[in-house]
Design a protein around this motif. Structure first.
Motif, short mmCIF file in Angstrom:
data_model
loop_
_atom_site.label_atom_id
_atom_site.label_comp_id
_atom_site.label_asym_id
_atom_site.label_seq_id
_atom_site.Cartn_x
_atom_site.Cartn_y
_atom_site.Cartn_z
N LEU A 139 0.82 -1.21 0.00
CA LEU A 139 0.00 0.00 0.00
C LEU A 139 0.86 1.26 0.00
N ALA A 140 0.27 2.36 -0.48
CA ALA A 140 0.96 3.65 -0.49
C ALA A 140 1.08 4.19 0.93
N ALA A 141 1.94 5.20 1.09
CA ALA A 141 2.21 5.75 2.43
C ALA A 141 0.95 6.32 3.07
N ASP A 142 0.09 7.00 2.28
CA ASP A 142 -1.11 7.58 2.90
C ASP A 142 -2.08 6.48 3.35
N ALA A 143 -2.16 5.38 2.60
CA ALA A 143 -3.02 4.27 3.01
C ALA A 143 -2.48 3.63 4.28
N LYS A 144 -1.16 3.50 4.37
CA LYS A 144 -0.56 2.94 5.58
C LYS A 144 -0.84 3.82 6.79
N GLN A 145 -0.82 5.14 6.57
CA GLN A 145 -1.08 6.03 7.69
C GLN A 145 -2.54 5.93 8.14
N LYS A 146 -3.45 5.67 7.21
CA LYS A 146 -4.84 5.43 7.59
C LYS A 146 -4.95 4.20 8.48
N ILE A 147 -4.16 3.17 8.17
CA ILE A 147 -4.14 1.97 9.01
C ILE A 147 -3.60 2.32 10.40
N SER A 148 -2.53 3.14 10.42
CA SER A 148 -1.96 3.56 11.69
C SER A 148 -2.98 4.34 12.53
N LEU A 149 -3.75 5.20 11.86
CA LEU A 149 -4.82 5.91 12.56
C LEU A 149 -5.85 4.92 13.11
N GLY A 150 -6.19 3.93 12.29
CA GLY A 150 -7.15 2.92 12.73
C GLY A 150 -6.67 2.13 13.92
N ARG A 151 -5.38 1.81 13.96
CA ARG A 151 -4.82 1.09 15.11
C ARG A 151 -4.94 1.91 16.40
N GLY A 152 -4.83 3.23 16.26
CA GLY A 152 -5.00 4.08 17.43
C GLY A 152 -6.45 4.19 17.87
N LEU A 153 -7.37 4.12 16.90
CA LEU A 153 -8.79 4.34 17.20
C LEU A 153 -9.54 3.06 17.56
N VAL A 154 -8.95 1.90 17.27
CA VAL A 154 -9.70 0.65 17.39
C VAL A 154 -10.00 0.28 18.83
N ARG A 155 -9.15 0.71 19.75
CA ARG A 155 -9.40 0.41 21.17
C ARG A 155 -10.35 1.44 21.77
N ASN A 156 -11.30 0.96 22.53
CA ASN A 156 -12.24 1.88 23.18
C ASN A 156 -12.03 1.97 24.68
N ASP A 157 -10.90 1.40 25.17
CA ASP A 157 -10.62 1.39 26.61
C ASP A 157 -9.44 2.27 26.98
N VAL A 158 -8.91 3.05 26.01
CA VAL A 158 -7.71 3.83 26.30
C VAL A 158 -8.03 5.09 27.10
N SER A 159 -7.00 5.58 27.82
CA SER A 159 -7.16 6.83 28.57
C SER A 159 -7.23 8.02 27.63
N ALA A 160 -6.45 7.97 26.56
CA ALA A 160 -6.44 9.06 25.57
C ALA A 160 -5.75 8.55 24.31
N ILE A 161 -6.04 9.21 23.19
CA ILE A 161 -5.37 8.92 21.93
C ILE A 161 -4.59 10.17 21.53
N LEU A 162 -3.29 9.99 21.32
CA LEU A 162 -2.41 11.11 21.01
C LEU A 162 -1.96 11.02 19.56
N PHE A 163 -2.02 12.15 18.86
CA PHE A 163 -1.65 12.21 17.44
C PHE A 163 -0.50 13.18 17.27
N ASP A 164 0.65 12.70 16.77
CA ASP A 164 1.81 13.55 16.56
C ASP A 164 1.97 13.83 15.06
N GLU A 165 1.36 14.93 14.60
CA GLU A 165 1.36 15.33 13.18
C GLU A 165 1.06 14.14 12.27
N PRO A 166 -0.09 13.49 12.45
CA PRO A 166 -0.35 12.22 11.76
C PRO A 166 -0.67 12.35 10.28
N LEU A 167 -0.92 13.56 9.79
CA LEU A 167 -1.32 13.71 8.39
C LEU A 167 -0.20 14.23 7.50
#
Length: 368
Positions: A139-167
């Motif tokens: 997959l292209a880099a932008d598609a991989k980053q969408k997966i990375s975003l999904g890995r951060g969002l998939v858990r619903n038990d986290v204290s917080a989700i932190l994004f470091d310039e993800p786009l």
């Protein structure tokens, strides 16, 4: 999700002596449970340092961090139950898209039926449903980053989700789509989201509260409209807006504001007038959006010499020269409608500068 209370400072030096030795100057702030926040500022201002302190990747040299009242200053990211999405994709190339999304859940022993349900939901939100069985390696880099975003969002038990310039690696059109998706996800799940960026558009369209940072200091925190309408510091006025706020040097003399040899007597609240009188010298701040053509010699208008008027498409950008106190010449920029088409370089125009949107600054800080 968690309420996060910060009372900290950080220096990478063992024995800091001056403000310049600190990556983060003393900061007290609370990220409320379920809020969407952005850390906004230029490169090197301390945004990522602050994010890494929150996540547990970095322990602050001074102060404490608390999650829901529990001191986690010495706790690891795992103990804090944090999800973090980095600037570049962090995924497993040998796995499929679906396996990448499922990994954080399977790693925590989530039942398979719940894994399938959660992965399907996040994949649909990020338009990844058709790719679940594809290997991530192709997959292209932008598609991989969408997966990375999904890995951060998939858990619903986290204290917080932190994004470091993800786009950063995402193309501009997809950036807009993903910002909208993140906003929708936040509204649906009320996750505590903290988003680092140097892009004001990303910050202002994503977050409910924006922390504007400069040189390790939080200069102002607030919603987008407050940052735009009432910048607490001239840095915020410069940094927020396109173009940023105009600043003109002024002086208080004989009960009036003097700029470029002209006297102005705008309506000022008594406390504001007293503060300007006590300061003597100050700056007058006005947004390009609030400068309008006025009649010659209008008592609330500033005479300028037009340098150019550019048709940007949705508005006209007028650049002009204006005389300030002390005989200096400053550049003034105005965003206008079609009336600016008649302006010609070299001619004198009058721009209304004193009204309810005008801000006043003493020692670079807003005076109310």
């Amino acid at each position: 999700m968690a309420r996060i209370d910060l009372d900290l400072a950080h220096s990478y030096l063992a024995q800091p002596h001056a403000d310049e030795d600190y990556a983060l100057l003393p900061l007290r702030f609370t990220f409320e449970d379920g809020g969407a926040y952005a850390l906004l500022g230029p490169s090197g201002c301390g945004k990522t340092t602050l994010l890494n302190c929150i996540s547990g990747l970095l322990r602050p040299s001074h102060g404490t961090i608390a999650f829901d009242g529990r001191d986690v200053t010495a706790a690891t990211p795992q103990q804090r139950n944090i999800a973090q999405v980095f600037q570049f994709p962090v995924i497993y190339d040998t796995m499929t898209v679906g396996e990448n999304l499922a990994f954080p859940l399977r790693n925590r022993g989530v039942p398979p039926d719940q894994v399938r349900e959660r992965v399907g939901r996040v994949a649909e939100m990020l338009d990844l449903s058709a790719w679940l069985d594809r290997r991530a390696s192709g997959l292209a880099a932008d598609a991989k980053q969408k997966i990375s975003l999904g890995r951060g969002l998939v858990r619903n038990d986290v204290s917080a989700i932190l994004f470091d310039e993800p786009l950063t690696v995402i193309d501009p059109h997809l950036k807009w789509q993903l910002r909208r998706k993140l906003k929708e996800i936040h509204h649906e799940f009320r996750l505590t989201l903290i988003y680092v960026t140097h892009d004001q558009t990303e910050a202002l369209t994503f977050a409910d509260q924006v922390l504007v940072m400069s040189r390790g200091k939080t200069v102002q925190a607030g919603p987008a409209d407050a940052l735009f309408e009432r910048p607490a510091h001239t840095f915020v006025g410069h940094f927020i807006g396109s173009p940023g706020m105009n600043f003109l040097a002024g002086q208080w003399r004989d009960g009036a504001i003097e700029m470029g040899g002209r006297r102005y007597t705008p309506e000022l609240a008594p406390a504001l007038g007293q503060a300007l009188q006590a300061a003597g010298s100050f700056k007058v701040g006005v947004r390009p959006e609030y400068l309008r053509l006025a009649a010659a010699n209008d008592p609330q208008a500033v005479p300028v010499v037009v340098e150019r008027a550019q048709d940007i498409g949705t508005y006209w950008l007028v650049t002009a020269a204006v005389h300030e106190a002390g005989g200096k010449v400053a550049t003034l920029r105005a965003r206008m409608g079609g009336e600016a088409a008649a302006l010609r370089a070299g001619e004198t125009a009058w721009l209304s500068a004193f009204h309810r949107h005008t801000c006043y600054y003493v020692n670079e800080e807003l005076v109310s």
